[in-house]
Design a protein around this motif. Structure first.
Motif, PDB file in Angstrom:
ATOM      1  N   ALA A  15       0.833  -1.201   0.000  1.00  0.00           N
ATOM      2  CA  ALA A  15       0.000   0.000   0.000  1.00  0.00           C
ATOM      3  C   ALA A  15       0.868   1.251   0.000  1.00  0.00           C
ATOM      4  O   ALA A  15       0.602   2.208  -0.738  1.00  0.00           O
ATOM      5  CB  ALA A  15      -0.930  -0.001   1.214  1.00  0.00           C
ATOM      6  N   ASN A  16       1.909   1.250   0.820  1.00  0.00           N
ATOM      7  CA  ASN A  16       2.790   2.414   0.877  1.00  0.00           C
ATOM      8  C   ASN A  16       3.511   2.627  -0.448  1.00  0.00           C
ATOM      9  O   ASN A  16       3.707   3.776  -0.881  1.00  0.00           O
ATOM     10  CB  ASN A  16       3.803   2.258   2.011  1.00  0.00           C
ATOM     11  N   THR A  18       2.342   1.866  -3.357  1.00  0.00           N
ATOM     12  CA  THR A  18       1.332   2.430  -4.257  1.00  0.00           C
ATOM     13  C   THR A  18       1.149   3.918  -4.001  1.00  0.00           C
ATOM     14  O   THR A  18       1.065   4.726  -4.931  1.00  0.00           O
ATOM     15  CB  THR A  18      -0.011   1.701  -4.084  1.00  0.00           C
ATOM     16  N   GLY A  19       1.090   4.304  -2.724  1.00  0.00           N
ATOM     17  CA  GLY A  19       0.943   5.713  -2.380  1.00  0.00           C
ATOM     18  C   GLY A  19       2.114   6.546  -2.859  1.00  0.00           C
ATOM     19  O   GLY A  19       1.930   7.658  -3.375  1.00  0.00           O
ATOM     20  N   LEU A 140      -6.649   2.806  -5.256  1.00  0.00           N
ATOM     21  CA  LEU A 140      -6.695   2.812  -3.793  1.00  0.00           C
ATOM     22  C   LEU A 140      -8.055   2.354  -3.302  1.00  0.00           C
ATOM     23  O   LEU A 140      -8.165   1.572  -2.356  1.00  0.00           O
ATOM     24  CB  LEU A 140      -6.387   4.218  -3.262  1.00  0.00           C
ATOM     25  N   ARG A 144      -7.332  -1.434  -1.886  1.00  0.00           N
ATOM     26  CA  ARG A 144      -6.714  -1.198  -0.590  1.00  0.00           C
ATOM     27  C   ARG A 144      -7.746  -1.238   0.504  1.00  0.00           C
ATOM     28  O   ARG A 144      -8.922  -0.956   0.297  1.00  0.00           O
ATOM     29  CB  ARG A 144      -6.010   0.170  -0.579  1.00  0.00           C
ATOM     30  N   SER A 148      -6.884   2.234   5.342  1.00  0.00           N
ATOM     31  CA  SER A 148      -5.597   2.781   4.899  1.00  0.00           C
ATOM     32  C   SER A 148      -5.751   3.916   3.896  1.00  0.00           C
ATOM     33  O   SER A 148      -4.779   4.603   3.568  1.00  0.00           O
ATOM     34  CB  SER A 148      -4.739   1.671   4.268  1.00  0.00           C
ATOM     35  N   LEU A 152      -3.045   6.971   2.508  1.00  0.00           N
ATOM     36  CA  LEU A 152      -2.598   6.841   1.124  1.00  0.00           C
ATOM     37  C   LEU A 152      -3.050   8.036   0.291  1.00  0.00           C
ATOM     38  O   LEU A 152      -2.341   8.458  -0.628  1.00  0.00           O
ATOM     39  CB  LEU A 152      -3.120   5.534   0.530  1.00  0.00           C
TER      40      LEU A 152
END
Length: 414
Positions: A15-16, A18-19, A140, A144, A148, A152
């Motif tokens: 996830a991080n 992707t952000g 997202l 996700r 989160s 994000l």
């Protein structure tokens, strides 16, 4: 560490990543837009367009964005369920967008005879560049964990904020440069970044699934409420009028014009810093509450800027105003993305970006009409940001309170 913990850690790491990717994408795209805005007057003159008509071209861009941002979001909702198609869709349109963008300074250099081609390229670039806003962010909402999304969203919007902070310096650095090289460099970097979306998309599918969350973790927008989008337009208009119209005159009361390149980024520093702590509140209380509270805080900050008696007080007020806008935008994206399993994430995010474009169009129209120079309208533009942020902020808090009451009644009924 058991299998569940490993799954959660792997999902959080992905996830991080992707952000961070989305932050870089927004940064590169926003800097490309800044490059375009810096050189547009010069390029327009080369093809025989009067300097006074440049603002009409910018208005055309925003009018196109108002329509295409939502259209691209809707398209993303339909394409995203098939893994890899969203990345291909964005990559194809970005390639077309970059080709049109690179061609602009070369076509302009051929003289007035290329005026029609120059306008056509701008239209193509405007339409296709919308693929870089709402569609990537839909990843997202669709892949996700809902809890989160606020963090994000803050990470993704960091790229937008960093570009805003860098814009004054970029304007100074590129002022006397040949436009062809900056256009080529920005396009190549943007295309490479956009083409990486397919890999990011496939990586999301390969990661362990996020743990199932209770329904309360989602921000329950249900059907797209007209009030939410209307409030976003009003908040964005307040930002446009405060930052783009009023901020420079505020600073010029205490500073010289050459100091603006160092002072204007204060707003964006506040923007970038405040989003992350505000994302924690958004996670637990919801996006509407944060949007509303930030709107009221921003209105107070604008009042502080208006009545500032010295440069230090004005800088502090501008920092808080930027922080408030960062909270508004981050929580709006979060709210738009966290719509349960409706499958309309792209549509709502597209509407948020359309609201931003519509507000920009309204600000440009006001400037084109010279309203800020007319004595009877100058006070209206002067105080409009306070009214916009306070009215929209209060309205959003009322909506949030109403939804909370409805949720309480449902619980009691059960």
């Amino acid at each position: 560490m058991n299998a569940t913990e490993l799954s959660v850690d792997a999902s959080a790491t992905g996830a991080n990543r992707t952000g961070v990717y989305l932050a870089i994408l927004q940064l590169v795209f926003s800097l490309g837009w800044t490059t375009y805005a810096i050189y547009l007057p010069k390029l327009a003159v080369e093809v025989g367009i009067a300097p006074s008509a440049v603002i009409l071209i910018l208005m055309l861009d925003q009018a196109i964005f108002t329509i295409t941002d939502t259209a691209m979001g809707i398209a993303a909702d339909k394409i995203a369920p098939v893994v890899g198609r969203l990345g291909g869709f964005v990559g194809t349109l970005t390639a077309l967008s970059c080709a049109a963008f690179v061609a602009l300074p070369f076509v302009a250099g051929t003289g007035p005879g290329a005026q029609a081609w120059f306008i056509a390229l701008i239209v193509i670039w405007s339409i296709t560049s919308s693929a870089l806003r709402a569609p990537p962010l839909t990843l997202l909402g669709k892949h996700r964990a809902k809890s989160s999304i606020p963090f994000l969203s803050a990470l993704a919007m960091l790229g937008y904020g960093l570009a805003g902070a860098a814009s004054p310096y970029l304007g100074v650095a590129l002022r006397n440069q040949d436009p062809r090289l900056p256009f080529v460099i920005s396009s190549v970097v943007l295309l490479i970044t956009a083409l990486a979306l397919s890999g990011v998309e496939r990586g999301l599918k390969k990661e362990p699934s996020s743990p199932i969350e209770p329904a309360e973790a989602a921000i329950p927008l249900g059907r797209i409420p007209v009030m939410f989008i209307t409030s976003m337009v009003i908040l964005a208009l307040g930002y446009q009028l405060h930052f783009s119209v009023n901020s420079a005159p505020f600073y010029l009361r205490f500073a010289k014009p050459d100091d603006l390149q160092w002072l204007m980024p204060v707003f964006w520093i506040g923007f970038n810093i405040a989003m992350f702590p505000a994302s924690v509140i958004t996670k637990h209380r919801g996006g509407l509450i944060v949007m509303g509270a930030a709107g009221l805080l921003g209105a107070l900050a604008v009042l502080g800027a208006e009545f500032a008696g010295n440069l230090n007080t004005l800088i502090a007020a501008q920092f808080i105003a930027g922080a408030a806008w960062g909270c508004m935008l981050m929580s709006a994206i979060s709210a738009a993305l966290a719509i349960g399993d409706s499958g309309a994430e792209g549509k709502v995010v597209g509407l948020v970006f359309s609201a931003l474009a519509l507000a920009t169009f309204a600000r440009l129209a006001a400037v084109a009409g010279g309203l800020q120079k007319l004595p009877e309208y100058a006070p209206l533009l002067h105080w409009a940001p306070v009214v916009c942020w306070s009215v929209a902020g209060a309205g959003l808090l009322v909506i949030a309170a109403s939804r909370a009451q409805q949720g309480t009644r449902r619980v009691r009924a059960i």
